[in-house]
Design a protein around this motif. Structure first.
Motif, PDB file in Angstrom:
ATOM      1  N   ASP A  26       0.810  -1.225   0.000  1.00  0.00           N
ATOM      2  CA  ASP A  26       0.000   0.000   0.000  1.00  0.00           C
ATOM      3  C   ASP A  26       0.837   1.267   0.000  1.00  0.00           C
ATOM      4  N   GLU A  27       2.070   1.157  -0.443  1.00  0.00           N
ATOM      5  CA  GLU A  27       2.988   2.299  -0.597  1.00  0.00           C
ATOM      6  C   GLU A  27       3.357   2.349  -2.070  1.00  0.00           C
ATOM      7  N   PHE A  28       3.453   3.526  -2.648  1.00  0.00           N
ATOM      8  CA  PHE A  28       3.641   3.567  -4.094  1.00  0.00           C
ATOM      9  C   PHE A  28       4.308   4.861  -4.532  1.00  0.00           C
ATOM     10  N   GLY A  29       4.823   4.846  -5.748  1.00  0.00           N
ATOM     11  CA  GLY A  29       5.330   6.052  -6.367  1.00  0.00           C
ATOM     12  C   GLY A  29       4.205   6.732  -7.136  1.00  0.00           C
ATOM     13  N   PHE A  30       4.244   8.067  -7.173  1.00  0.00           N
ATOM     14  CA  PHE A  30       3.253   8.816  -7.931  1.00  0.00           C
ATOM     15  C   PHE A  30       3.788   9.111  -9.325  1.00  0.00           C
ATOM     16  N   ALA A  31       2.976   8.811 -10.328  1.00  0.00           N
ATOM     17  CA  ALA A  31       3.374   9.087 -11.711  1.00  0.00           C
ATOM     18  C   ALA A  31       3.005  10.519 -12.072  1.00  0.00           C
TER      19      ALA A  31
ATOM     20  N   CYS B 246       9.478  10.116  -9.471  1.00  0.00           N
ATOM     21  CA  CYS B 246       9.364   9.355  -8.218  1.00  0.00           C
ATOM     22  C   CYS B 246      10.517   8.367  -8.103  1.00  0.00           C
ATOM     23  N   LEU B 247      11.275   8.159  -9.179  1.00  0.00           N
ATOM     24  CA  LEU B 247      12.506   7.370  -9.182  1.00  0.00           C
ATOM     25  C   LEU B 247      13.591   8.207  -9.849  1.00  0.00           C
ATOM     26  N   VAL B 248      14.699   8.455  -9.115  1.00  0.00           N
ATOM     27  CA  VAL B 248      15.794   9.259  -9.649  1.00  0.00           C
ATOM     28  C   VAL B 248      17.118   8.623  -9.238  1.00  0.00           C
ATOM     29  N   THR B 249      18.186   8.998  -9.918  1.00  0.00           N
ATOM     30  CA  THR B 249      19.515   8.486  -9.601  1.00  0.00           C
ATOM     31  C   THR B 249      20.481   9.637  -9.363  1.00  0.00           C
ATOM     32  N   ALA B 250      21.563   9.324  -8.643  1.00  0.00           N
ATOM     33  CA  ALA B 250      22.667  10.257  -8.437  1.00  0.00           C
ATOM     34  C   ALA B 250      23.912   9.425  -8.220  1.00  0.00           C
TER      35      ALA B 250
ATOM     36  N   THR C 155       7.978   7.896  -2.170  1.00  0.00           N
ATOM     37  CA  THR C 155       6.692   7.208  -2.073  1.00  0.00           C
ATOM     38  C   THR C 155       5.653   8.003  -1.290  1.00  0.00           C
ATOM     39  N   GLY C 156       4.422   7.531  -1.409  1.00  0.00           N
ATOM     40  CA  GLY C 156       3.302   8.001  -0.619  1.00  0.00           C
ATOM     41  C   GLY C 156       2.359   6.842  -0.392  1.00  0.00           C
ATOM     42  N   GLY C 157       1.135   7.159   0.029  1.00  0.00           N
ATOM     43  CA  GLY C 157       0.178   6.096   0.324  1.00  0.00           C
ATOM     44  C   GLY C 157       0.194   5.764   1.798  1.00  0.00           C
ATOM     45  N   ALA C 158       0.365   4.491   2.129  1.00  0.00           N
ATOM     46  CA  ALA C 158       0.371   4.067   3.526  1.00  0.00           C
ATOM     47  C   ALA C 158       1.524   4.697   4.303  1.00  0.00           C
TER      48      ALA C 158
ATOM     49  N   GLU D 157      -3.917   8.425   1.163  1.00  0.00           N
ATOM     50  CA  GLU D 157      -4.321   7.656  -0.012  1.00  0.00           C
ATOM     51  C   GLU D 157      -3.866   8.326  -1.307  1.00  0.00           C
ATOM     52  N   ALA D 158      -3.876   9.647  -1.331  1.00  0.00           N
ATOM     53  CA  ALA D 158      -3.410  10.389  -2.507  1.00  0.00           C
ATOM     54  C   ALA D 158      -2.335  11.386  -2.104  1.00  0.00           C
ATOM     55  N   ALA D 159      -1.595  11.090  -1.028  1.00  0.00           N
ATOM     56  CA  ALA D 159      -0.641  12.042  -0.463  1.00  0.00           C
ATOM     57  C   ALA D 159       0.703  11.404  -0.196  1.00  0.00           C
ATOM     58  N   GLY D 160       1.708  12.264  -0.112  1.00  0.00           N
ATOM     59  CA  GLY D 160       3.063  11.829   0.187  1.00  0.00           C
ATOM     60  C   GLY D 160       4.057  12.616  -0.629  1.00  0.00           C
TER      61      GLY D 160
END
Length: 368
Positions: A203-208, A213-217, A225-228, A253-256
């Motif tokens: 119940d945790e997820f990345g927002f598109a 929501c995914l980056v590199t360095a 992430t957000g969600g739970a 639910e729609a936050a993070g």
């Protein structure tokens, strides 16, 4: 694909609400400058955004700033079943070429990554809606490098390591864990990595929201992430194992956290908010100096859909445009404090060589 009763992922929430949001947004006219009123003498916003509309039927959430002259944007149609499109400019945004792959009706392009002559675009969605397309000739031709065959998977974001040979994509949880897709041959082929090194992320997820929501360095990768829970996950072994810490941005639910940017594996910023209440902008930023612990920064005056560093690790730009929560802000102290610099806002922002590009609703692109 649109489930409003039980939201499987925030990406579905965005997909469901964007057509109505687009109708509520004010029309955008000819290119112009937008309300730059931030710190004087701080590039790139002395004169605000220079904006134009490429295709009013597109909602742009994918963006790659390649240079001062070149940028790519990707979107989804605001017409049900319409084609997702890809545009590219090589002349500082004066003209844009439509370089869309064939047969993209009903898809949603939420991320684009360009390294050298190789470009990738990510389509999001459940099952086969999640795809990766690859081009080696500036978008003149495309091959489908990946198509998801697991109905439980829903890919949100994609990122490549420096040099572009190795890259990752992240899916919403499958069997209680975020799923990681990996390439080691410049995106020609992709494979799902083992889940043993991923902590419990049910119940945790990345927002598109912006493709970040995914980056590199360097050799590190980060998932926001957000969600739970609202956390930042870090991997230092190309996505095999991950550690997770709280970002401090409120979960829901729609936050993070919606997006992250890293000037180095130690210096990063995360921005976010709540798509169910976008005008609540409390606790919308966080920063790190060691890449592992996070401190809340000052609040934005708008939702934080994307963030990017302009130069070094102190100057960064954040932007957002959702349900009336609109604007662009600047930090000059690495995320501790933020100043609003424009009343124009976008879904995605990316900067290179002190020039910033932005992409947003109703086909809008900006250059600042």
């Amino acid at each position: 694909m649109r489930r409003l009763g039980h939201l499987r992922t925030p990406a579905l929430l965005l997909t469901a609400l964007l057509p109505a949001l687009a109708l509520a947004l004010p029309a955008t006219g000819a290119p112009g400058h937008g309300n730059g009123h931030g710190p004087r003498g701080v590039d790139p916003f002395r004169h605000g955004w220079e904006e134009k509309v490429l295709d009013a039927d597109q909602n742009f959430r994918g963006l790659e700033a390649v240079s001062k002259k070149e940028a790519w944007v990707t979107g989804e149609s605001l017409t049900d079943g319409g084609p997702a499109k890809v545009f590219r400019t090589t002349d500082r945004g004066r003209t844009w070429d439509d370089v869309t792959p064939a047969d993209t009706e009903g898809l949603s392009f939420r991320d684009v990554e360009v390294h050298g002559k190789v470009a990738h675009v990510l389509a999001i969605g459940p099952g086969e809606a999640s795809r990766i397309y690859r081009s080696t000739d500036g978008g003149a031709s495309w091959t489908e490098a990946f198509r998801n065959d697991d109905e439980k998977a829903f890919y949100d974001c994609m990122a490549f390591y420096p040099g572009g040979r190795k890259g990752l994509a992240v899916s919403d949880p499958v069997d209680g864990k975020l799923r990681i897709l990996s390439t080691r041959d410049r995106g020609r082929t992709w494979e799902v990595l083992p889940s043993a090194g991923m902590p419990d992320t049910a119940d945790e997820f990345g927002f598109a929201a912006s493709g970040d929501c995914l980056v590199t360095a360097g050799k590190s990768a980060f998932i926001v992430t957000g969600g739970a829970q609202s956390r930042v996950l870090r991997s230092d072994d190309r996505g095999l194992t991950w550690t997770a810490v709280e970002s401090g941005i409120p979960a829901g639910e729609a936050a993070g956290g919606f997006a992250g940017a890293f000037a180095s594996p130690r210096h990063g910023i995360v921005v976010g908010g709540d798509f169910a209440d976008a005008k609540d902008t409390a606790d919308t930023t966080a920063w790190t100096r060691d890449g592992r612990t996070w401190t809340l920064g000052s609040d934005l005056t708008h939702v934080g859909e994307d963030v990017t560093f302009v130069r070094g690790w102190r100057v960064a730009v954040a932007t957002g445009d959702y349900d009336g929560s609109v604007g662009t802000s600047l930090t000059t102290d690495a995320g501790r404090t933020w100043t609003r610099v424009s009343d124009l806002g976008y879904h995605a922002v990316d900067c290179v060589a002190k020039v910033c590009w932005a992409a947003g609703s109703k086909g809008r692109v900006g250059r600042g």
